[in-house]
Design a protein around this motif. Sequence first.
Motif, PDB file in Angstrom:
ATOM      1  N   ARG A   1     -50.719  13.987 -26.431  1.00  0.00           N
ATOM      2  CA  ARG A   1     -49.731  13.100 -25.813  1.00  0.00           C
ATOM      3  C   ARG A   1     -50.220  11.655 -25.818  1.00  0.00           C
ATOM      4  O   ARG A   1     -49.434  10.726 -26.052  1.00  0.00           O
ATOM      5  N   LEU A   2     -51.503  11.438 -25.539  1.00  0.00           N
ATOM      6  CA  LEU A   2     -52.013  10.073 -25.607  1.00  0.00           C
ATOM      7  C   LEU A   2     -51.825   9.503 -27.016  1.00  0.00           C
ATOM      8  O   LEU A   2     -51.435   8.338 -27.179  1.00  0.00           O
ATOM      9  N   ILE A   3     -52.086  10.305 -28.035  1.00  0.00           N
ATOM     10  CA  ILE A   3     -51.880   9.844 -29.410  1.00  0.00           C
ATOM     11  C   ILE A   3     -50.408   9.520 -29.646  1.00  0.00           C
ATOM     12  O   ILE A   3     -50.067   8.532 -30.318  1.00  0.00           O
ATOM     13  N   ASP A   4     -49.504  10.307 -29.078  1.00  0.00           N
ATOM     14  CA  ASP A   4     -48.074   9.983 -29.162  1.00  0.00           C
ATOM     15  C   ASP A   4     -47.791   8.605 -28.570  1.00  0.00           C
ATOM     16  O   ASP A   4     -47.028   7.807 -29.132  1.00  0.00           O
ATOM     17  N   ILE A   5     -48.389   8.323 -27.428  1.00  0.00           N
ATOM     18  CA  ILE A   5     -48.180   7.031 -26.787  1.00  0.00           C
ATOM     19  C   ILE A   5     -48.728   5.909 -27.661  1.00  0.00           C
ATOM     20  O   ILE A   5     -48.104   4.844 -27.798  1.00  0.00           O
ATOM     21  N   LEU A   6     -49.891   6.128 -28.279  1.00  0.00           N
ATOM     22  CA  LEU A   6     -50.443   5.117 -29.181  1.00  0.00           C
ATOM     23  C   LEU A   6     -49.478   4.832 -30.314  1.00  0.00           C
ATOM     24  O   LEU A   6     -49.242   3.667 -30.675  1.00  0.00           O
ATOM     25  N   ALA A   7     -48.929   5.884 -30.899  1.00  0.00           N
ATOM     26  CA  ALA A   7     -47.990   5.701 -32.001  1.00  0.00           C
ATOM     27  C   ALA A   7     -46.749   4.943 -31.538  1.00  0.00           C
ATOM     28  O   ALA A   7     -46.227   4.078 -32.264  1.00  0.00           O
ATOM     29  N   TRP A   8     -46.262   5.252 -30.356  1.00  0.00           N
ATOM     30  CA  TRP A   8     -45.095   4.553 -29.806  1.00  0.00           C
ATOM     31  C   TRP A   8     -45.365   3.064 -29.647  1.00  0.00           C
ATOM     32  O   TRP A   8     -44.483   2.227 -29.805  1.00  0.00           O
ATOM     33  N   LEU A   9     -46.610   2.718 -29.322  1.00  0.00           N
ATOM     34  CA  LEU A   9     -47.018   1.324 -29.124  1.00  0.00           C
ATOM     35  C   LEU A   9     -47.574   0.697 -30.400  1.00  0.00           C
ATOM     36  O   LEU A   9     -48.103  -0.410 -30.366  1.00  0.00           O
ATOM     37  N   LYS A  10     -47.483   1.396 -31.512  1.00  0.00           N
ATOM     38  CA  LYS A  10     -47.937   0.917 -32.826  1.00  0.00           C
ATOM     39  C   LYS A  10     -49.445   0.630 -32.860  1.00  0.00           C
ATOM     40  O   LYS A  10     -49.919  -0.230 -33.600  1.00  0.00           O
ATOM     41  N   LEU A  11     -50.203   1.381 -32.051  1.00  0.00           N
ATOM     42  CA  LEU A  11     -51.657   1.372 -32.161  1.00  0.00           C
ATOM     43  C   LEU A  11     -52.053   2.390 -33.226  1.00  0.00           C
ATOM     44  O   LEU A  11     -51.469   3.465 -33.317  1.00  0.00           O
ATOM     45  N   ASN A  12     -53.041   2.050 -34.038  1.00  0.00           N
ATOM     46  CA  ASN A  12     -53.328   2.889 -35.210  1.00  0.00           C
ATOM     47  C   ASN A  12     -54.707   3.531 -35.218  1.00  0.00           C
ATOM     48  O   ASN A  12     -55.056   4.228 -36.182  1.00  0.00           O
ATOM     49  N   ILE A  13     -55.510   3.330 -34.154  1.00  0.00           N
ATOM     50  CA  ILE A  13     -56.851   3.926 -34.084  1.00  0.00           C
ATOM     51  C   ILE A  13     -56.998   4.667 -32.763  1.00  0.00           C
ATOM     52  O   ILE A  13     -56.757   4.112 -31.686  1.00  0.00           O
TER      53      ILE A  13
END
Length: 639
Positions: free
Chosen positions: A295-307
Amino acid sequence: MQPASYHLENTWSPDGGPNGRLTFTLVNLSDAPLTDFRLVYTSLTRVIDPKACDNAVFLRRNANFHEFTPPAGLSLVSGESWTFSVSGLNRTAKHCTDGAKSAYLTLSDGSHVSVSVSDLLLEGRVSAPPPVLLPEGKLDLPFAIQPWPATIDAWPGEGFPVVLYPVKGTDGSSLKAVATAQALFHRLFPANHAPFSLIAAPQGRRLRFVERPALAREAYELTFSADEIALAYSADAGRLYGLTTLAQLLDGTRREPGKFRFPVAGTISDQPRYGWRGCHLDVSRQFHPKENVKRLIDILAWLKLNIFHWHLTDDEAWRLEIKAYPQLTSTGVLRGPDEPLLPQLGNGAEPVDGFYSHADVREIVAHALALGVEVVPEIDIPGHSTAALVALPDLADGQEAPESYHSVQGYPNNALNPAVEPTYEFLGKVFDEMVELFPSDYIHIGGDEVANGSWLASPQARKLMEREGISGTFALQSYFLKRVKTMLTARGRKLAGWNEVAHGGGVSTEGTLLMAWEKPEVGIELAREGYDVVMTPGQAYYLDMVQAEAWQEPGASWAGTVPPAHTYAYEAEGEFPEELKDRMKGVQACIWQENFLSRDYFNRLVFPRLPAIAEAAWTPKAGKDWERFAAIVRLSPAL
C-alpha cells in the motif's frame, strides 16, 4: 479487551540532573499483592548513569531496554503504587513520545506480565491543543493535481465526465496501462467512483493515446477538449503518470465539486524536476506486513515518486530472508524477554518477530515495477548490525572486549568487524541472493553511525591496521566498504549509502550514490568530493521528526521541529554551486520508525509531509505554492 493489571505513569521534570529526571509510578491494579518482581521499560530517553537512581536498583540497560528492581521487601497490595526516579539521562525530554513506550514485569517464577503505559507528562509544560499545521489553502486553478505539473495551460469546465475510456483501436499496452491505473485507484480509494472504463460509456469522454518519441521517458502531455483527451508519452512511465493525473483530476472533481473542476480545454505539459524521487521505510524497528508495504508503494506511485528505499536490517532485526543463513530470520528477528534480542521500542512481555521471505520480496518488487517504482534494498553495514551478530556470533572477534564501544543508540559492539575474514564470505552470499531478488542497479549498504572507537579493542583489527598501514575506526570502515564495493561491482551492482560512507577515505566515487542526511551542507561537501548525491536532510525530510513544539506532538526532535510548511518550502539544491548541481540526483523522504507504534502515529507524522516532498521532487521551484498544496493535499490517501 480487559484492562492491564498493572499500569505505569511517567513524568519528566527539568531538575535532578543535566538532562532532567524521569519519575515512574507503577500502580498495582490486580487483586493480588505484587512482590519480588523486576520492571522493564523501553524508552528513547535512556539512562546513562546507573547510579543516578532513587528508590530503585538499576539492573541493566541494552540500548532502549531498561530493567529495575524495587527496594528489597517492597510489596504492593491492590491499589498501591511504587514510585522511583532516574536521572543521568542521555538527553532532555521534549515531547510525549520521549518517555516509556512499553513496559512489563518479570515475576518471581520467571513469567512476564504486560504493563500498560501512559504518555509522558512534562512538568512545567502546558497541555495546549496541538497547533493547526495545515491551512485551508486557496486555489488559483481549481484542479486536484498533486504533485503540481510543470506547465499547465488549461481551464475548467462546468461539468465532468462520468469516466474516461480509450478510443476504439487503442493498442494493448495502453489498455493495460489504463487497467493498471484503474487498479491502483481502486486499491487506494475502494469506495470512490472509478475514473476509467475499458469500454465506451455514456456520458464518458474518449481518451486517445499518442506515442511521441521526442518526450522524455517520464514526461507526458495532456490535451483537453469537450469531446476527447489526448495523452502523449514516449515510455510506460510517462503514460502512467498522465493517467494518474487524469484520475486525480476526476476524483477531486467528484469528491469536492464546489472546490475542484475538470478541464474542458487546454494542455498540461509535465515532467519531473528530479530523476530520484524517493521514499525510505525502516521496517527493522517496527515490522510492516507485506500488504502494508504494497500500500505504501501504491501511495508513492499516486504521488509520482519512483524510488522505494527499503531499510531491511538494523540493530533491532534482520528482516530479509537469506537462505544461506536461516538464523538471520529466526534468531535475528525474535525480540522478547527470553529471546536472543531483548525488547526494544514498544515491545513488551509478548515476543515479536517478522520477516520477508523470497516470495514476499518478489511479490513486492513486481508490484512496484508495475507502477514504475524501483525498489532499492538496504542492509545496514558495518554498523547497526546487532541482529546479524546475535544470529551469527562467529562474525565477531572473540577476543574483543565486550562493551568496548557503544553506538549512538546505545548498542554495544554492534558493527561487523572488517578484520574478521568470514564477514566477507557472509556478505558475498547475502549479495548473491539480493541480486536475484532485486533488479535495481543499486544496493544500499548503510555505512552510517559507526561509533568512533569501534574495533579498537579487537586484536584482529589491530593486526589488520598494522598490516595495511592504517589507523582508527574510519580508516577501517573505508577498508571494509572498499571491499564491499568491489563485491557489488563484481555482481553488476552500484553502491548506495548514507553520507558517512565518505569517512576515512571513503570509496571510489564512480558508481557510488550517497544520501546526505545529517545536515544540508553535507550534500555540497559530498558533491565537491565527486560523489553523486540524494538530499534527505533530517531537518526537512525525516518524517519521524516532530511537527510542532507542543509537548503532545509525537516524534523525534534531534533535527529540530519540522512542520509541513517547512518541509514543503525547503529547497534541496540550497547553496549548491552551479557546477555541482548535476551531482544532485534528487530528494528522498525517510520514514524511521522508532516512534511509530501505531498506524495513527504513522499517518500523523508521514502525511502531509510525504506529499510535500513528492511535490518538491516533481514540481519546478517556481511552480510551488504552499496555499495551493494545502488545499489539495487533503485528498491524498494514507496508509
